[in-house]
Design a protein around this motif. Sequence first.
Motif, short mmCIF file in Angstrom:
data_model
loop_
_atom_site.label_atom_id
_atom_site.label_comp_id
_atom_site.label_asym_id
_atom_site.label_seq_id
_atom_site.Cartn_x
_atom_site.Cartn_y
_atom_site.Cartn_z
N TYR A 227 -22.01 -3.60 18.94
CA TYR A 227 -22.54 -4.61 19.20
C TYR A 227 -21.50 -6.32 19.71
CZ TYR A 227 -26.73 -3.35 16.73
OH TYR A 227 -27.28 -2.61 16.28
N GLY A 228 -20.15 -5.57 19.91
CA GLY A 228 -19.57 -6.01 21.36
C GLY A 228 -18.40 -7.51 20.58
N ALA A 229 -18.38 -7.30 18.85
CA ALA A 229 -17.43 -7.45 17.85
C ALA A 229 -16.33 -6.57 17.75
CB ALA A 229 -18.28 -8.31 16.50
N LEU A 230 -14.85 -7.65 17.24
CA LEU A 230 -14.34 -7.17 16.16
C LEU A 230 -14.17 -6.81 15.19
CD1 LEU A 230 -11.47 -9.48 18.57
CD2 LEU A 230 -12.72 -7.36 19.37
N PHE A 231 -13.85 -6.00 15.05
CA PHE A 231 -13.44 -5.48 13.48
C PHE A 231 -12.14 -5.57 13.27
CE2 PHE A 231 -11.67 -2.57 9.88
CZ PHE A 231 -13.22 -3.05 9.39
N VAL A 232 -12.06 -7.04 11.84
CA VAL A 232 -10.80 -7.11 11.39
C VAL A 232 -10.04 -6.79 10.08
CG1 VAL A 232 -8.40 -8.92 11.47
CG2 VAL A 232 -10.77 -8.89 13.38
N ALA A 233 -8.86 -6.41 10.21
CA ALA A 233 -8.77 -5.86 8.60
C ALA A 233 -7.69 -6.59 7.84
CB ALA A 233 -7.94 -4.31 8.56
N ASP A 234 -7.78 -7.21 7.32
CA ASP A 234 -6.96 -8.07 6.14
C ASP A 234 -5.90 -7.09 5.35
OD1 ASP A 234 -5.72 -10.55 4.35
OD2 ASP A 234 -7.32 -11.42 4.40
N GLU A 235 -5.22 -6.86 5.78
CA GLU A 235 -3.90 -6.27 4.90
C GLU A 235 -3.26 -6.84 4.04
OE1 GLU A 235 -3.98 -2.64 4.26
OE2 GLU A 235 -5.71 -1.65 5.14
N ILE A 236 -3.48 -7.91 3.88
CA ILE A 236 -2.30 -9.31 3.45
C ILE A 236 -1.43 -8.30 2.54
CG2 ILE A 236 -1.74 -11.19 2.71
CD1 ILE A 236 -4.02 -12.00 5.78
N GLN A 237 -2.23 -8.19 1.48
CA GLN A 237 -2.18 -7.84 0.33
C GLN A 237 -1.87 -6.22 0.21
OE1 GLN A 237 -4.36 -8.46 -3.99
NE2 GLN A 237 -3.60 -10.46 -3.34
N THR A 238 -3.16 -6.32 0.79
CA THR A 238 -3.35 -4.31 0.63
C THR A 238 -2.54 -3.15 1.63
OG1 THR A 238 -4.96 -4.38 2.54
CG2 THR A 238 -5.59 -4.06 0.20
N GLY A 239 -1.38 -4.14 2.52
CA GLY A 239 -0.48 -3.44 3.20
C GLY A 239 1.05 -3.03 3.08
N VAL A 240 1.55 -2.03 4.04
CA VAL A 240 3.15 -1.54 4.31
C VAL A 240 2.61 -1.17 2.43
CG1 VAL A 240 4.95 -3.49 3.75
CG2 VAL A 240 3.40 -3.89 4.78
N GLY A 241 2.00 -0.53 1.89
CA GLY A 241 2.36 0.95 1.08
C GLY A 241 1.70 0.37 -0.13
N ARG A 242 1.34 -0.61 -0.27
CA ARG A 242 0.43 -1.27 -1.54
C ARG A 242 -0.71 0.30 -1.97
NH1 ARG A 242 1.54 -3.02 -6.00
NH2 ARG A 242 2.63 -4.74 -4.60
N THR A 243 -1.54 0.71 -1.06
CA THR A 243 -2.59 1.78 -1.92
C THR A 243 -1.62 2.97 -1.61
OG1 THR A 243 -3.61 1.31 0.08
CG2 THR A 243 -3.52 -0.24 -1.28
N GLY A 244 -0.45 3.12 -1.65
CA GLY A 244 -0.55 4.25 -1.00
C GLY A 244 -0.30 4.94 0.35
N ARG A 245 -0.91 4.28 1.16
CA ARG A 245 -0.59 4.49 2.94
C ARG A 245 0.20 3.40 2.92
NH1 ARG A 245 -2.40 8.55 0.64
NH2 ARG A 245 -4.21 9.59 0.79
N PHE A 246 0.37 3.26 4.37
CA PHE A 246 0.89 1.93 5.05
C PHE A 246 -0.29 1.04 5.00
CE2 PHE A 246 2.23 -0.82 8.25
CZ PHE A 246 4.11 -1.16 7.81
N LEU A 247 -1.71 0.99 5.28
CA LEU A 247 -2.71 0.72 5.35
C LEU A 247 -3.41 1.20 4.54
CD1 LEU A 247 -2.90 -0.26 9.47
CD2 LEU A 247 -1.87 -1.82 7.76
N ALA A 248 -4.01 0.41 3.85
CA ALA A 248 -5.61 0.81 3.18
C ALA A 248 -6.00 1.73 3.99
CB ALA A 248 -6.09 -0.54 2.08
N ILE A 249 -6.09 0.88 4.93
CA ILE A 249 -8.32 1.34 5.61
C ILE A 249 -7.25 2.71 6.11
CG2 ILE A 249 -8.41 -0.62 7.37
CD1 ILE A 249 -7.06 0.25 9.28
#
Length: 462
Positions: A227-249
């Motif tokens: 539908y022409g919108a952007l998908f933005v992942a807020d990885e401010i808390q989940t990113g940089v390895g927190r969930t066992g991946r660099f990014l949670a997505i």
Amino acid sequence: MTFDLARLMAGDADKYDLHDRYLNTQLVKVLRTIGFDRNYVRGKGQYLYDQDGQRHLDLLSGFGTFAIGRNHPTVIAALQQVLTGELPNLVQLDVSMLAGLLAQRLLGYMPGLDKMFFCNSGAEAVEAAIKFSRAATRRPRILFCEHAFHGLTYGALSLNGDKIFRTGFEPLLPDCTAIPFNSLERLEQELKRGDVAALIVEPIQGKGVNMPSDDYLPEAARLCHKYGALFVADEIQTGVGRTGRFLAIEHWGVDADMVLLAKALSGGFIPVGAVAVKKWVYDKVFDRMDRAVVHGSTFAKNEMAMAAGLATLDVLEDEKLIEHADAIGTEILADLSTFILKHEFVKDVRGKGLMIGIEFGTPRSLSLKAAWALLEQARKGLFCQLITIPLMKDHHVLSQVAGDAMNVIKLLPSLTITQDDRTWIRESFDAAIADSHRVPGAVWDLGKTLAGHSLRARAGAA
């Protein structure tokens, strides 16, 4: 006279009295009420040490800022090199070598994203995402999820799904619409209107450690693009390895148009935020030479922050902390999941890597039901304090409730925790939760006191 920081801190002043008088009186009252008014004198790795030499296991880690632990020597060495190197910092009419190097390193973790924008915090990253989304799509509306937390500055607060943070500051930004987390049907209904610039979503919601269904994030990204919108992942808390991946997505193979980072990227020293962006989006914002500085921030890309980010990435790689977070996080989840059958109050244990939530709910036993109802009537979510306060007092574990008016405790420890820490977590939570099942008992005497405080506070606000 030579400046002497140690002398200043060793003076007669009491830090809680200073904050009570000159800063946040209400926060001081909270800390004193729940017994968290400790005098920490040192932090190392995943531990805090108080003035009596007592070691505490920190499961809060500065809301995830200290992913590589406190005072890591690699980051300290990097910052010392900046301080003694007399670098030409923040020239403004120039570009930073360190910023270029950090952008290159970060984008290497995020295939499909091409450009970086640096700022000073997670909230600033969210503010940038709002502006970039509207500039790229020429559409006004931003979608966010109920129970989301994206920050407390004006734009970010407009995407905050928690009423307690919004109350008193309205009206907020127009054209920001809350939708239920995990509802693809509602998402598509909003997208079909054709005016949505972006969905900004936490892959795992920090307030409550709410997990997405397996198809939610990939399908949400697909619908946004349809539908022409952007998908933005807020990885401010989940990113940089927190969930066992660099990014949670990465757990769900999601293609994002923007990814927001902060907290852990700082190494726990220098505030830093970052927005990773697809090139076509970036080029819509900075589209002409006269718009080269159309968005920015004075202290963004400062050499200290960039060096801290580069050093943090080195630590993650050298110590294999992302892999460690995945492995030990899985083990801790398994440990805590045994409590669901063992303890009546425990209803769910969920998370990924070292972002874990323990949810409590109505027990089966009549006596426990009555005690639970008493606390819920006084203030929803109060039960968790019957766990977090004894954890601190009796077991020297610092933990937090996962959000206002919810019965979830969140574990967000440094990625450096050990097998001994895993045992510490399992045994301390087991003991604290077991004590909460003893009615009457000392824990429920605490519960009555807290309920009284809540009822008086409610009466005073009426």
